[in-house]
Design an enzyme around this catalytic site. Structure first.
Site, PDB file in Angstrom:
ATOM      1  N   ILE A   1       0.800  -1.376  -0.096  1.00  0.00           N
ATOM      2  CA  ILE A   1      -0.732  -0.107   0.062  1.00  0.00           C
ATOM      3  C   ILE A   1       0.941   0.962   0.058  1.00  0.00           C
ATOM      4  O   ILE A   1       0.090   1.746  -0.271  1.00  0.00           O
ATOM      5  CB  ILE A   1      -0.793   0.545   0.915  1.00  0.00           C
ATOM      6  CG1 ILE A   1      -1.958  -1.454   1.448  1.00  0.00           C
ATOM      7  CG2 ILE A   1      -2.092   1.074   1.623  1.00  0.00           C
ATOM      8  CD1 ILE A   1      -2.333  -1.041   0.096  1.00  0.00           C
TER       9      ILE A   1
ATOM     10  N   SER B   1       3.837   2.730   2.640  1.00  0.00           N
ATOM     11  CA  SER B   1       4.802   2.747   3.096  1.00  0.00           C
ATOM     12  C   SER B   1       5.064   1.219   3.700  1.00  0.00           C
ATOM     13  O   SER B   1       4.400   0.420   4.002  1.00  0.00           O
ATOM     14  CB  SER B   1       4.446   3.657   4.510  1.00  0.00           C
ATOM     15  OG  SER B   1       3.239   2.674   4.978  1.00  0.00           O
TER      16      SER B   1
ATOM     17  N   GLU C   1      -8.949  -2.210   3.227  1.00  0.00           N
ATOM     18  CA  GLU C   1      -8.989  -3.484   4.857  1.00  0.00           C
ATOM     19  C   GLU C   1     -10.553  -4.334   4.091  1.00  0.00           C
ATOM     20  O   GLU C   1     -11.212  -3.640   4.176  1.00  0.00           O
ATOM     21  CB  GLU C   1      -8.935  -2.129   5.479  1.00  0.00           C
ATOM     22  CG  GLU C   1      -9.456  -2.808   6.492  1.00  0.00           C
ATOM     23  CD  GLU C   1      -8.954  -2.015   7.773  1.00  0.00           C
ATOM     24  OE1 GLU C   1      -8.819  -0.622   7.872  1.00  0.00           O
ATOM     25  OE2 GLU C   1      -9.828  -2.003   8.543  1.00  0.00           O
TER      26      GLU C   1
ATOM     27  N   HIS D   1      -3.122  -4.141  11.478  1.00  0.00           N
ATOM     28  CA  HIS D   1      -3.031  -3.573  13.016  1.00  0.00           C
ATOM     29  C   HIS D   1      -2.814  -4.621  13.927  1.00  0.00           C
ATOM     30  O   HIS D   1      -2.569  -4.488  14.972  1.00  0.00           O
ATOM     31  CB  HIS D   1      -4.282  -2.905  13.492  1.00  0.00           C
ATOM     32  CG  HIS D   1      -4.737  -1.780  12.473  1.00  0.00           C
ATOM     33  ND1 HIS D   1      -4.607  -0.903  12.067  1.00  0.00           N
ATOM     34  CD2 HIS D   1      -5.697  -2.207  11.094  1.00  0.00           C
ATOM     35  CE1 HIS D   1      -4.296   0.002  10.869  1.00  0.00           C
ATOM     36  NE2 HIS D   1      -5.216  -1.038  10.433  1.00  0.00           N
TER      37      HIS D   1
HETATM   38  N1  GLN Z   1      -0.173   4.787   1.246  1.00  0.00           N
HETATM   39  C1  GLN Z   1      -0.311   5.222   3.221  1.00  0.00           C
HETATM   40  C2  GLN Z   1       0.815   3.931   3.777  1.00  0.00           C
HETATM   41  O1  GLN Z   1       0.953   3.348   3.213  1.00  0.00           O
HETATM   42  C3  GLN Z   1      -1.702   4.944   3.221  1.00  0.00           C
HETATM   43  C4  GLN Z   1      -1.956   5.183   4.354  1.00  0.00           C
HETATM   44  C5  GLN Z   1      -3.334   5.109   5.019  1.00  0.00           C
HETATM   45  O2  GLN Z   1      -3.850   4.693   3.882  1.00  0.00           O
HETATM   46  N2  GLN Z   1      -3.795   5.306   6.252  1.00  0.00           N
HETATM   47  O3  GLN Z   1       0.943   4.069   3.874  1.00  0.00           O
HETATM   48 ZN    ZN Z   2      -4.949   2.902   4.102  1.00  0.00          ZN
END
Ligand code: GLN
Ligand code: ZN
Length: 748
Positions: A419, A421, A652, A682
């Site tokens: 996603i 990071s 998610e 999480h």
């Molecule tokens: N691109 C962001 C990450 O990977 C997305 C974070 C998020 O959706 N809260 O941290």
């Molecule tokens: Zn996210």
């Protein structure tokens, strides 16, 4: 009679003592009694602040984690796995232990509460926490005697049983069980000196509340001196609401027009206190006090006793603007954080009583408003004016874009990606901090970030991922990063707000026209792309999320601000495309959360939210636009998501797989590739290859293979590298197995 009530003063404290105290206690650095002593000093700071400005204020607000949990404990709603309840130890197990209560968003705010769990356990009132609060207030010289509690209906409405909200019949059963205990609690607290109860009932503003049940609850509690607070929206059952047998009712006169209309249409009972939420408790702009005074006067003429109040608890505002010395002056003078809101309430009352000083201040505030919007940027306004319908459309429809993109990307079936990071380790945070403080040069900082990018590209290639990311090492926060680079945004230095527990965040402030003075992400992304032949995703935060996670400016509709931000993001999209980036992800985790509380207001919100996204994402047909969403209940918003017209979305899914699959059944038009999260980021638990294959199979049950991507639920920045390596290894091998099961004929 005219007086002032305030509530919800942030518990964080001027020096963030709340956070420090809790964390030191959790880490074993201070004892329970030191924790209490520290909290008492904080309570003194809070109550003294209130007292300096307003007539009425409650005690009992200084929760040690969350007010919903406080009430759950006070009525004995303790799930079996935590019994027997042993004071603070159990309290913190319930809030942050391995089997903690579920945590979820408080209405449409960024605060998270703990969800009370009904297991049909026998209830028993335990007033200890609130008795202590009363005793502390008395000891500190604040015989305030008003006690703040979550109201019984909101408590029930936000509870769950077997992971689901209580349905009509179980709601009634639960209400029957709760009532005697809630009564017992009020009685005990009255005996301990409480002279009035400030009951929070924001759930009254939701659509279609069970009015007979609410009536029943409050008739049963009629013998107690109760003041009901509602906020965040208007109450649809106004006539019956104001007739409840209570001493006072609170209405939010800021968030929408409904309460005002109902007030003038139906009037207000003479024998009750009107708690008029007239000063905006949710945004950080100062009020035009002359205007507010006029409003207050028309209310005062129609009621016996008027208490001026904030429109919502002040708890979601930073405490005070005083230390924000680096803020542009013109912005600073218009800010009003929690303490300044108290001052506004005091001035408003002073003005209405004819005090000279208050008069001057009110005039000054009106003059600020007359100055109109800040930081107008004519080129941005011209661009907005010139927008035409085609600016909100991709040049080709999805069906025509998809093959062009596939030709360029040549992705396998079940493509794998992440996603954005990757783990943000201590050394990285230290580096960013040193750079901010000027201890590391720009060149040295950038070189180190480049080194991290190179590492993570090699790492992803080795794992065998299909679409790579650059890792987001240069970002501490997905909103703040862009807020710092865009014009029209300001960042506070000390404007911390509690998100849950001891967790805090700073909300950027949009004060002027938003535009992009220079590229924001192109250097890092193109560097990452130069190291690999696999596609690297350009990584942007979407306009709706940037707006919803910031304070919006006055004088302007949210729709308009969203389009301004969208144009700035569109500029970035264009630059990334020009630099050869083939895939661009525009994250919208706050897309759902900005939706109004009342469903009937959804169509308008989603109309402009969808358009803002499309404006930002108006890329070449050959550019594959991804979006990402999390923290959401996707139920019932799939059609809106679909209208965003991206090419791929990742969401998610770890907690709502089952229902999501059902949603797709109900929305057969769905034709976009989607990555259901296969790794709950999480949790420290590492998903097995098998569990990942299960998610893929669940998706295959409702969607064609060609529409399925494989990815984690969200960014990996809070996880450890070891965890991430194992999880992604399983993810890649699961995708390979899934591919093999499709491409190998059964008898080969
Ligand atoms: N691109 C962001 C990450 O990977 C997305 C974070 C998020 O959706 N809260 O941290
Ligand atoms: Zn996210």
């Amino acid at each position: 009679m005219l007086q002032v009530l305030a509530y919800g003063l942030p518990r964080l404290g001027e020096k963030r003592q709340y956070k420090t105290l809790l964390e030191r206690y959790w880490n074993g650095k201070i004892s329970e009694s030191e924790l209490y002593t520290g909290m008492e000093a904080l309570e003194k700071e809070r109550l003294d602040t209130y007292k300096a400005y307003v007539d009425h204020y409650p005690c009992g607000e200084l929760s040690l984690y969350d007010p919903m949990l406080d009430l759950a404990v006070a009525v004995g709603l303790i799930p079996r796995r935590f019994q027997p309840y042993r004071g603070l130890t159990t309290y913190f197990q319930m809030s942050r232990g391995a089997q903690a209560l579920e945590m979820t968003k408080w209405f449409n705010t960024n605060y998270h509460y703990l969800v009370p769990e009904w297991e049909d356990q026998p209830l028993r009132s335990d007033p200890t926490f609130f008795q202590q609060a009363l005793a502390t207030a008395q000891k500190l010289g604040h015989p305030t005697a008003l006690l703040s509690l979550i109201g019984p209906y909101t408590f029930l409405a936000l509870s769950k049983k077997d992971g689901m909200p209580l349905e009509a019949s179980s709601l009634e059963t639960a209400a029957e069980a709760l009532l005697p205990v809630y009564k017992g609690l009020l009685q005990a607290l009255q005996q301990s000196g409480a002279k009035g109860f400030l009951l929070h009932e924001p759930a009254f503003v939701l659509e279609d509340p069970p009015v007979p049940l609410i009536g029943y609850l409050y008739h049963q509690l009629a013998e107690y001196p109760i003041y009901i607070l509602t906020y965040y929206e208007s109450v649809d059952f106004y006539p019956r609401f104001v007739e409840l047998p209570v001493k006072g009712v609170g209405l939010d006169f800021v968030s929408s027009e409904g309460n005002k209309k109902a007030f003038f249409q139906y009037g207000f009972p003479e024998d009750k206190v009107l708690i008029a939420g007239i000063i905006d408790g949710r945004n950080i702009w100062c009020a035009d006090l002359l205007q507010k005074a006029k409003e207050a006067e028309t209310l005062a003429q129609r009621v016996g006793t008027l208490w001026l109040a904030p429109s919502a608890p002040l708890s979601l505002l930073p405490l005070t603007k005083a230390p924000e010395t680096k803020m542009p002056r013109a912005v600073w003078e218009r800010l009003s954080f929690a303490r300044e809101k108290l001052e506004e309430l005091r001035l408003l009352a002073g003005y209405l009583r004819g005090e000279e000083a208050a008069k001057a201040a009110a005039e000054a505030s009106a003059a600020l408003w007359l100055k109109g919007p800040l930081a107008i940027h004519p080129p941005t306004q011209a661009r907005l004016q010139a927008l035409r319908e085609e600016d909100f459309q991709r040049p080709l429809p999805y069906a025509a874009r998809a093959p062009l993109q596939q030709e360029r990307l040549k992705l396998p079936l079940f493509p794998t990606t992440t996603i954005g990071s990757f783990p943000q380790t201590e050394d990285l945070r230290a580096l960013r901090k040193a750079y901010r403080e000027g201890k590391v040069s720009k060149e040295a900082y950038e070189a180190q970030i480049r080194a991290k990018i190179a590492e993570v590209i090699a790492y992803q290639e080795k794992l065998g991922l299909d679409v790579l990311v650059h890792g987001e090492f240069e970002r501490s926060d997905m909103v703040e990063f862009f807020a710092e680079k865009l014009e029209g945004f300001a960042i506070t230095e000390h404007g911390w707000v509690l998100s849950y527990g001891s967790r805090v965040y700073r909300t950027p402030i949009i004060y002027g026209d938003v535009w992009r003075p220079a590229p924001m992400t192109v250097a890092e992304i193109t560097y990452a792309q130069s190291l690999t032949s696999k596609p690297v995703k350009g990584m942007l935060t979407g306009p709706v999320t940037l707006l919803n996670w910031s304070y919006a400016p006055p004088h302007k509709s949210r729709e308009k601000v969203a389009y301004e931000i969208a144009l700035a993001i569109q500029d970035e999209v264009r630059d990334l495309e020009a630099a050869g980036i083939r895939v661009i992800q525009i994250d919208e985790p706050a897309f759902r959360e900005g939706a109004p509380l009342k469903r009937r207001d959804w169509p308008d919100y989603f109309r402009w939210a969808v358009r803002a996204f499309r404006l930002a994402a108006r890329a070449q047909p050959t550019t594959q636009i991804h979006s990402h969403m999390c923290y959401s209940e996707f139920e019932s918003i799939l059609p809106y998501i679909w209208e965003m017209d991206f090419d791929v979305i990742s969401i998610e899914a770890s907690r709502s797989k089952g229902t999501l699959v059902q949603e797709f059944r109900r929305f057969p038009q769905w034709d976009r590739p989607i990555g259901l999260g296969v790794y709950d980021i999480h949790s420290p638990a590492i998903p097995s290859e098998e569990s990942i294959l299960k998610v893929i199979e669940a998706a295959r049950a409702v969607l064609p293979d060609a529409l399925i991507w494989v990815n984690p639920d969200c960014g990996l920045k809070t996880r450890r590298w070891e965890e991430v390596t194992s999880a992604l290894t399983h993810m890649v091998s699961a995708a390979q197995k899934a591919r093999a099961s499709v491409t190998t004929p059964p008898n080969a």
